[in-house]
Design a protein around this motif. Sequence first.
Motif, mmCIF file in Angstrom:
data_model
loop_
_atom_site.group_PDB
_atom_site.id
_atom_site.type_symbol
_atom_site.label_atom_id
_atom_site.label_comp_id
_atom_site.label_asym_id
_atom_site.label_seq_id
_atom_site.Cartn_x
_atom_site.Cartn_y
_atom_site.Cartn_z
ATOM 1 N N ARG A 186 0.824 -1.204 0.000
ATOM 2 C CA ARG A 186 0.000 0.000 0.000
ATOM 3 C C ARG A 186 0.860 1.256 0.000
ATOM 4 O O ARG A 186 0.590 2.205 -0.733
ATOM 5 N N VAL A 187 1.916 1.245 0.803
ATOM 6 C CA VAL A 187 2.791 2.412 0.897
ATOM 7 C C VAL A 187 3.519 2.647 -0.420
ATOM 8 O O VAL A 187 3.612 3.787 -0.903
ATOM 9 N N GLN A 188 4.038 1.585 -1.035
ATOM 10 C CA GLN A 188 4.727 1.745 -2.321
ATOM 11 C C GLN A 188 3.779 2.288 -3.385
ATOM 12 O O GLN A 188 4.156 3.166 -4.176
ATOM 13 N N ARG A 189 2.563 1.783 -3.413
ATOM 14 C CA ARG A 189 1.585 2.269 -4.387
ATOM 15 C C ARG A 189 1.217 3.728 -4.127
ATOM 16 O O ARG A 189 1.103 4.524 -5.065
ATOM 17 N N TRP A 190 1.033 4.074 -2.863
ATOM 18 C CA TRP A 190 0.652 5.439 -2.525
ATOM 19 C C TRP A 190 1.772 6.423 -2.864
ATOM 20 O O TRP A 190 1.534 7.479 -3.436
ATOM 21 N N ASP A 191 3.012 6.069 -2.520
ATOM 22 C CA ASP A 191 4.137 6.946 -2.842
ATOM 23 C C ASP A 191 4.294 7.122 -4.352
ATOM 24 O O ASP A 191 4.575 8.216 -4.836
ATOM 25 N N ASP A 192 4.109 6.031 -5.086
ATOM 26 C CA ASP A 192 4.211 6.108 -6.549
ATOM 27 C C ASP A 192 3.145 7.040 -7.109
ATOM 28 O O ASP A 192 3.419 7.867 -7.990
ATOM 29 N N HIS A 193 1.937 6.941 -6.595
ATOM 30 C CA HIS A 193 0.840 7.782 -7.075
ATOM 31 C C HIS A 193 1.067 9.253 -6.727
ATOM 32 O O HIS A 193 1.029 10.128 -7.586
ATOM 33 N N ARG A 194 1.339 9.528 -5.467
ATOM 34 C CA ARG A 194 1.402 10.931 -5.039
ATOM 35 C C ARG A 194 2.630 11.654 -5.561
ATOM 36 O O ARG A 194 2.598 12.867 -5.763
ATOM 37 N N TYR A 195 3.711 10.920 -5.810
ATOM 38 C CA TYR A 195 4.926 11.561 -6.295
ATOM 39 C C TYR A 195 5.015 11.657 -7.820
ATOM 40 O O TYR A 195 5.633 12.581 -8.348
ATOM 41 N N ARG A 202 -2.891 14.705 -15.631
ATOM 42 C CA ARG A 202 -3.993 13.905 -16.175
ATOM 43 C C ARG A 202 -3.627 13.226 -17.499
ATOM 44 O O ARG A 202 -4.164 12.161 -17.827
ATOM 45 N N ILE A 203 -2.723 13.839 -18.285
ATOM 46 C CA ILE A 203 -2.280 13.179 -19.513
ATOM 47 C C ILE A 203 -1.491 11.924 -19.150
ATOM 48 O O ILE A 203 -1.688 10.859 -19.743
ATOM 49 N N ASN A 204 -0.613 12.059 -18.183
ATOM 50 C CA ASN A 204 0.147 10.906 -17.704
ATOM 51 C C ASN A 204 -0.792 9.819 -17.194
ATOM 52 O O ASN A 204 -0.629 8.637 -17.515
ATOM 53 N N GLN A 205 -1.785 10.200 -16.416
ATOM 54 C CA GLN A 205 -2.742 9.222 -15.900
ATOM 55 C C GLN A 205 -3.506 8.539 -17.038
ATOM 56 O O GLN A 205 -3.728 7.321 -17.013
ATOM 57 N N SER A 206 -3.911 9.320 -18.038
ATOM 58 C CA SER A 206 -4.643 8.752 -19.169
ATOM 59 C C SER A 206 -3.776 7.779 -19.959
ATOM 60 O O SER A 206 -4.236 6.713 -20.393
ATOM 61 N N LEU A 207 -2.506 8.136 -20.132
ATOM 62 C CA LEU A 207 -1.583 7.230 -20.810
ATOM 63 C C LEU A 207 -1.364 5.955 -19.998
ATOM 64 O O LEU A 207 -1.151 4.876 -20.565
ATOM 65 N N HIS A 208 -1.453 6.071 -18.691
ATOM 66 C CA HIS A 208 -1.343 4.885 -17.847
ATOM 67 C C HIS A 208 -2.547 3.956 -18.034
ATOM 68 O O HIS A 208 -2.407 2.738 -17.899
ATOM 69 N N VAL A 209 -3.702 4.515 -18.328
ATOM 70 C CA VAL A 209 -4.867 3.683 -18.613
ATOM 71 C C VAL A 209 -4.639 2.904 -19.912
ATOM 72 O O VAL A 209 -4.899 1.696 -19.991
ATOM 73 N N VAL A 210 -4.145 3.610 -20.936
ATOM 74 C CA VAL A 210 -3.806 2.945 -22.204
ATOM 75 C C VAL A 210 -2.776 1.850 -21.957
ATOM 76 O O VAL A 210 -2.901 0.720 -22.450
ATOM 77 N N SER A 211 -1.751 2.197 -21.176
ATOM 78 C CA SER A 211 -0.698 1.232 -20.853
ATOM 79 C C SER A 211 -1.259 0.026 -20.108
ATOM 80 O O SER A 211 -0.920 -1.127 -20.422
ATOM 81 N N HIS A 251 -4.385 -2.080 -10.899
ATOM 82 C CA HIS A 251 -4.506 -0.951 -9.971
ATOM 83 C C HIS A 251 -4.635 0.372 -10.729
ATOM 84 O O HIS A 251 -5.406 1.253 -10.320
ATOM 85 N N ASP A 252 -3.883 0.520 -11.821
ATOM 86 C CA ASP A 252 -3.923 1.765 -12.591
ATOM 87 C C ASP A 252 -5.295 2.011 -13.207
ATOM 88 O O ASP A 252 -5.770 3.148 -13.248
ATOM 89 N N ILE A 253 -5.918 0.969 -13.715
ATOM 90 C CA ILE A 253 -7.266 1.125 -14.279
ATOM 91 C C ILE A 253 -8.234 1.569 -13.191
ATOM 92 O O ILE A 253 -9.066 2.463 -13.396
ATOM 93 N N LYS A 254 -8.125 0.954 -12.027
ATOM 94 C CA LYS A 254 -8.982 1.335 -10.898
ATOM 95 C C LYS A 254 -8.750 2.782 -10.493
ATOM 96 O O LYS A 254 -9.694 3.534 -10.203
ATOM 97 N N LEU A 255 -7.483 3.199 -10.495
ATOM 98 C CA LEU A 255 -7.115 4.513 -9.981
ATOM 99 C C LEU A 255 -7.334 5.638 -10.995
ATOM 100 O O LEU A 255 -7.733 6.751 -10.625
#
Length: 203
Positions: free
Chosen positions: A9-18, A23-32, A175-179
Motif C-alpha cells: 500500500r505504501v509503495q503504491r501510494w508513494d508512486d501515485h502521489r509523487y 492527467r495526460i500521464n494518468q490517461s496514458l497509464h490507462v492505455v498502458s 490498480h492503474d485502471i482502478k485509480l
Amino acid sequence: MASFIEALRVQRWDDHRYYHHNRINQSLHVVSAISFLVAYALAFKDPATAALIGWLVAMTSRQAGHLFFEPKGYDHVNDATHEHKEEIKVGYNLQRKVVLLAIWALSPLPLYFDPSLFGLISPHQSTAGLIRNVGWIWLWLALAGLLFRMVQLFVQRDVQTGLVWVTKILTDPFHDIKLYHKAPLALLHGELVEEQEPHERGA
C-alpha cells in the motif's frame, strides 16, 4: 502477511502521489494498463507477441507520460524536490528508466551480427520471423529487468521490499485502471492536473 500488504500500500501510494499528478500521464497509464492486460492474456499462448505489445504499446505510453508530461519541479503538495523523489524511488526512477529504455532500443542490434543470437534462438527467415525474435529478446529483457531490480532491493534494503516491488509492478495494470479510469474524462473537461490536498499524503 499484514506487513507485506501494508508495504505494498505504501509503495503504491508513494508512486501515485509523487509521480502521477498530470492527467495526460494518468490517461496514458490507462492505455498502458489495458495494453499490459492484453499482453498478459497473450503471454500463455504467444509470449513473443505479448512482449511486443508490452514494450511497443504499454511501456512506451507509460514512460512517455512520465518523461514528457509529469512535472519535474518542486512538489508543493508533498513538500519534496524532484531530486528527493528520484533518490527515494523504490523501483525504476527516471534515470534508471532512461537506461532501461536505451538497453531496450539497442537490444535487437545483436541480431544484425548473429541472427541466432549466439545459438539462443532460431535464425529468422523473414521479416515476420525477425519481429518475433525481437519479441523474444524483449521478453527476456523484461524478465531480466524485474529480477535485476528485485535482487538490488534485496541487497540495498531487504527481501520483503524487493518482493513487494515485484508484486506492485505485476499488478499495476489492474490498480492503474482502478485509480485512473476517470482521468481521460477529466482531461476532456480541461483538468490537466489532479487536485490533491496536502492532508491526503497520509492516506
